[in-house]
Design a protein around this motif. Structure first.
Motif, PDB file in Angstrom:
ATOM      1  N   SER A  94      21.188  33.375  37.505  1.00 43.82           N
ATOM      2  CA  SER A  94      22.245  33.369  36.487  1.00 43.82           C
ATOM      3  C   SER A  94      23.279  34.445  36.781  1.00 43.82           C
ATOM      4  O   SER A  94      24.496  34.204  36.718  1.00 43.82           O
ATOM      5  CB  SER A  94      21.622  33.578  35.104  1.00 43.82           C
ATOM      6  OG  SER A  94      22.624  33.679  34.117  1.00 43.82           O
ATOM      7  N   GLU A  95      22.804  35.625  37.134  1.00 41.51           N
ATOM      8  CA  GLU A  95      23.716  36.723  37.449  1.00 41.51           C
ATOM      9  C   GLU A  95      24.513  36.447  38.724  1.00 41.51           C
ATOM     10  O   GLU A  95      25.715  36.746  38.803  1.00 41.51           O
ATOM     11  CB  GLU A  95      22.916  38.014  37.607  1.00 41.51           C
ATOM     12  CG  GLU A  95      23.782  39.246  37.862  1.00 41.51           C
ATOM     13  CD  GLU A  95      22.955  40.513  37.938  1.00 41.51           C
ATOM     14  OE1 GLU A  95      23.519  41.556  38.337  1.00 41.51           O
ATOM     15  OE2 GLU A  95      21.758  40.485  37.602  1.00 41.51           O
ATOM     16  N   ALA A  96      23.856  35.842  39.712  1.00 42.28           N
ATOM     17  CA  ALA A  96      24.527  35.579  40.985  1.00 42.28           C
ATOM     18  C   ALA A  96      25.591  34.502  40.869  1.00 42.28           C
ATOM     19  O   ALA A  96      26.600  34.536  41.592  1.00 42.28           O
ATOM     20  CB  ALA A  96      23.489  35.179  42.033  1.00 42.28           C
ATOM     21  N   LEU A  97      25.403  33.558  39.972  1.00 42.17           N
ATOM     22  CA  LEU A  97      26.310  32.398  39.898  1.00 42.17           C
ATOM     23  C   LEU A  97      27.393  32.530  38.831  1.00 42.17           C
ATOM     24  O   LEU A  97      28.435  31.880  38.940  1.00 42.17           O
ATOM     25  CB  LEU A  97      25.499  31.133  39.626  1.00 42.17           C
ATOM     26  CG  LEU A  97      24.648  30.612  40.783  1.00 42.17           C
ATOM     27  CD1 LEU A  97      23.702  29.517  40.301  1.00 42.17           C
ATOM     28  CD2 LEU A  97      25.526  30.093  41.905  1.00 42.17           C
ATOM     29  N   SER A  98      27.151  33.315  37.789  1.00 42.08           N
ATOM     30  CA  SER A  98      28.074  33.367  36.654  1.00 42.08           C
ATOM     31  C   SER A  98      29.259  34.269  36.964  1.00 42.08           C
ATOM     32  O   SER A  98      29.227  35.491  36.759  1.00 42.08           O
ATOM     33  CB  SER A  98      27.340  33.853  35.396  1.00 42.08           C
ATOM     34  OG  SER A  98      26.396  32.914  34.979  1.00 42.08           O
ATOM     35  N   HIS A  99      30.293  33.661  37.470  1.00 42.80           N
ATOM     36  CA  HIS A  99      31.553  34.379  37.718  1.00 42.80           C
ATOM     37  C   HIS A  99      32.670  33.347  37.805  1.00 42.80           C
ATOM     38  O   HIS A  99      32.445  32.174  38.104  1.00 42.80           O
ATOM     39  CB  HIS A  99      31.469  35.201  39.010  1.00 42.80           C
ATOM     40  CG  HIS A  99      31.064  34.404  40.209  1.00 42.80           C
ATOM     41  ND1 HIS A  99      31.939  33.601  40.907  1.00 42.80           N
ATOM     42  CD2 HIS A  99      29.866  34.274  40.834  1.00 42.80           C
ATOM     43  CE1 HIS A  99      31.306  33.015  41.910  1.00 42.80           C
ATOM     44  NE2 HIS A  99      30.037  33.402  41.884  1.00 42.80           N
ATOM     45  N   GLY A 100      33.873  33.800  37.521  1.00 42.95           N
ATOM     46  CA  GLY A 100      35.007  32.874  37.530  1.00 42.95           C
ATOM     47  C   GLY A 100      34.804  31.791  36.492  1.00 42.95           C
ATOM     48  O   GLY A 100      34.518  32.060  35.326  1.00 42.95           O
ATOM     49  N   ASP A 101      34.944  30.530  36.911  1.00 40.24           N
ATOM     50  CA  ASP A 101      34.802  29.414  35.977  1.00 40.24           C
ATOM     51  C   ASP A 101      33.397  28.835  35.966  1.00 40.24           C
ATOM     52  O   ASP A 101      33.173  27.741  35.448  1.00 40.24           O
ATOM     53  CB  ASP A 101      35.808  28.316  36.298  1.00 40.24           C
ATOM     54  CG  ASP A 101      35.609  27.730  37.698  1.00 40.24           C
ATOM     55  OD1 ASP A 101      34.823  28.311  38.478  1.00 40.24           O
ATOM     56  OD2 ASP A 101      36.235  26.695  38.000  1.00 40.24           O
ATOM     57  N   VAL A 102      32.443  29.562  36.534  1.00 43.46           N
ATOM     58  CA  VAL A 102      31.049  29.092  36.582  1.00 43.46           C
ATOM     59  C   VAL A 102      30.229  29.834  35.528  1.00 43.46           C
ATOM     60  O   VAL A 102      30.215  31.067  35.488  1.00 43.46           O
ATOM     61  CB  VAL A 102      30.420  29.312  37.973  1.00 43.46           C
ATOM     62  CG1 VAL A 102      28.951  28.875  37.961  1.00 43.46           C
ATOM     63  CG2 VAL A 102      31.193  28.552  39.037  1.00 43.46           C
ATOM     64  N   HIS A 103      29.566  29.063  34.684  1.00 49.24           N
ATOM     65  CA  HIS A 103      28.659  29.641  33.695  1.00 49.24           C
ATOM     66  C   HIS A 103      27.266  29.081  33.963  1.00 49.24           C
ATOM     67  O   HIS A 103      27.035  27.878  33.822  1.00 49.24           O
ATOM     68  CB  HIS A 103      29.105  29.294  32.278  1.00 49.24           C
ATOM     69  CG  HIS A 103      28.138  29.720  31.212  1.00 49.24           C
ATOM     70  ND1 HIS A 103      27.711  31.027  31.066  1.00 49.24           N
ATOM     71  CD2 HIS A 103      27.489  29.008  30.247  1.00 49.24           C
ATOM     72  CE1 HIS A 103      26.857  31.103  30.056  1.00 49.24           C
ATOM     73  NE2 HIS A 103      26.698  29.893  29.549  1.00 49.24           N
ATOM     74  N   ALA A 104      26.341  29.943  34.369  1.00 46.96           N
ATOM     75  CA  ALA A 104      24.974  29.531  34.672  1.00 46.96           C
ATOM     76  C   ALA A 104      24.056  30.032  33.573  1.00 46.96           C
ATOM     77  O   ALA A 104      23.869  31.243  33.409  1.00 46.96           O
ATOM     78  CB  ALA A 104      24.540  30.081  36.034  1.00 46.96           C
ATOM     79  N   GLU A 105      23.476  29.116  32.834  1.00 46.75           N
ATOM     80  CA  GLU A 105      22.741  29.449  31.617  1.00 46.75           C
ATOM     81  C   GLU A 105      21.250  29.142  31.777  1.00 46.75           C
ATOM     82  O   GLU A 105      20.863  27.986  31.970  1.00 46.75           O
ATOM     83  CB  GLU A 105      23.300  28.620  30.455  1.00 46.75           C
ATOM     84  CG  GLU A 105      22.582  28.783  29.147  1.00 46.75           C
ATOM     85  CD  GLU A 105      23.169  27.887  28.065  1.00 46.75           C
ATOM     86  OE1 GLU A 105      22.663  27.953  26.930  1.00 46.75           O
ATOM     87  OE2 GLU A 105      24.120  27.131  28.355  1.00 46.75           O
TER      88      GLU A 105
END
Length: 376
Positions: free
Chosen positions: A34-45
């Motif tokens: 989640s931390e690695a992917l959640s940036h910009g327009d990406v929300h990883a929940e």
């Protein structure tokens, strides 16, 4: 982009759980991804699968994420539930990372996986599945042997007593598996030699990441060189401290190619996809034997797969992004059914991986009720 990270949160469900540490680890993996992917327009929940209920299905149906990262390795603390998750995701029509249900089921039913490998000509140790202690008397495999649960992974059930050299110790090891895990025991020929892991990434093309190897320390000078459950999960144990993973250094390019080819063939035999790891034992003569196939292997930042990716130039964030890309590429490649000729003799469309069977379930039930009503 909205990504749901589906993971099992069931490590506290059973009071006596021989796989508790392995089940707890997936919670940390979900957080790291989640931390690695959640940036910009990406929300990883992260989304937990808890208990024996399937409430997450309705939640996912409402969320309709662009992709599901499937980290589930069990349901209700039962590893056999792992294959249920891809089935439900397929029925919801949601693309997801990793291997499909059939591949996960075959990998978990180790005797079936080995039967398939043998039929495909992929080298794997001789084996037998024992359902009763009484079956030990008729087993015809040469010692030494290794005994493990037939329906577990992550070294669950493997101890220093799992390698046996006579029928009496074989009986004790089989009885321990049957009593503790309530499932058949897989008995394999024990292959002395190096333990080498081949991490695989991608589909078309698929490539091997740098190979890794278990370095057995002094503790194992008078013990079988095997990775026990303690060696994998109990960081304070002597087993853990004497089994570090290190880059596999092979001077023989032909041998490395043979190991990679064997791993590729094993992965393809089970129709695994996206990523995974194949575990090999390699004899001093350079003969590889597949001892395990790990689709959807551990993606913890400090686990072997992520370390191999770093050695290939992919840091954890890049690896996470690449896994998303691979899954979406595969889902888009399958596409949606197109118009086709109908009528007798018309070819059937291939089943798309994202077919949404559940979408019309209410309508089907309504039609069934109407049909029953008219019949009455």
């Amino acid at each position: 982009m909205h990504i749901a990270i589906l993971y099992n949160r069931d490590h506290e469900l059973l009071e006596d759980d021989p796989g508790r540490e392995a089940r707890e680890d997936v919670t940390r993996v979900a957080s790291a991804l989640s931390e690695a992917l959640s940036h910009g327009d990406v929300h990883a929940e992260p989304l937990a699968v808890e208990g024996a209920g399937l409430e997450f299905v309705d939640l996912l149906a409402r969320m309709q994420p662009d992709l599901v990262i499937n980290l589930c390795e069990s349901v209700a603390a039962d590893a056999r539930g792992e294959m249920v998750i891809p089935c439900l995701l397929d029925m919801l029509g949601l693309p997801y990372t990793g291997s499909p249900a059939l591949s996960l089921g075959l990998a978990l039913h180790k005797d079936k996986a080995k039967e398939l490998l043998k039929a495909r000509g992929v080298s794997t140790p001789g084996f037998a599945r024992l359902d009763r202690v009484e079956d030990v008397a008729t087993l015809e495999l040469p010692f030494p042997l290794i005994v493990k649960p037939a329906r577990e992974d992550a070294s669950v059930g493997i101890t220093s007593d799992s390698v046996v050299h006579d029928r009496a110790s074989l009986g004790r090891a089989v009885e321990a598996v049957l009593r503790t895990f309530h499932q058949p025991a897989l008995v394999e020929q024990f292959i002395p030699g190096r333990e080498i892991y081949v991490p695989l990434l991608g589909n078309h093309p698929r490539r091997a990441l740098p190979l890794t190897e278990i370095r057995f320390g002094k503790l194992f000078e008078d013990r079988p060189n095997i990775v026990t459950y303690a060696a994998k999960w109990e960081s304070n144990s002597p087993d853990y401290q004497n089994t570090p993973t290190a880059p596999c250094l092979l001077e023989d390019a032909a041998l490395e190619a043979r190991l990679v080819r064997t791993a590729m063939d094993a992965f393809a035999a089970l129709e695994c996809q996206d990523y995974g790891r194949v575990d090999l034992r390699v004899t001093p003569e350079g003969v590889p034997y597949v001892i395990d196939i790990n689709p959807n292997c551990d993606l913890h930042p400090e686990a072997g797969f992520a370390k191999a990716a770093r050695a290939a130039g992919l840091d954890y964030s890049a690896l996470a992004t690449r896994l998303v890309e691979i899954a979406l590429e595969r889902a888009h490649a399958h596409g949606h059914p197109t118009a086709r000729r109908k009528g007798p003799g018309a070819p059937r469309l291939p089943d798309p991986s994202n077919r949404n069977v559940l979408a019309g379930r209410n309508g089907s039930r309504d039609r069934a009720r109407r049909a029953r009503a008219s019949a009455e």
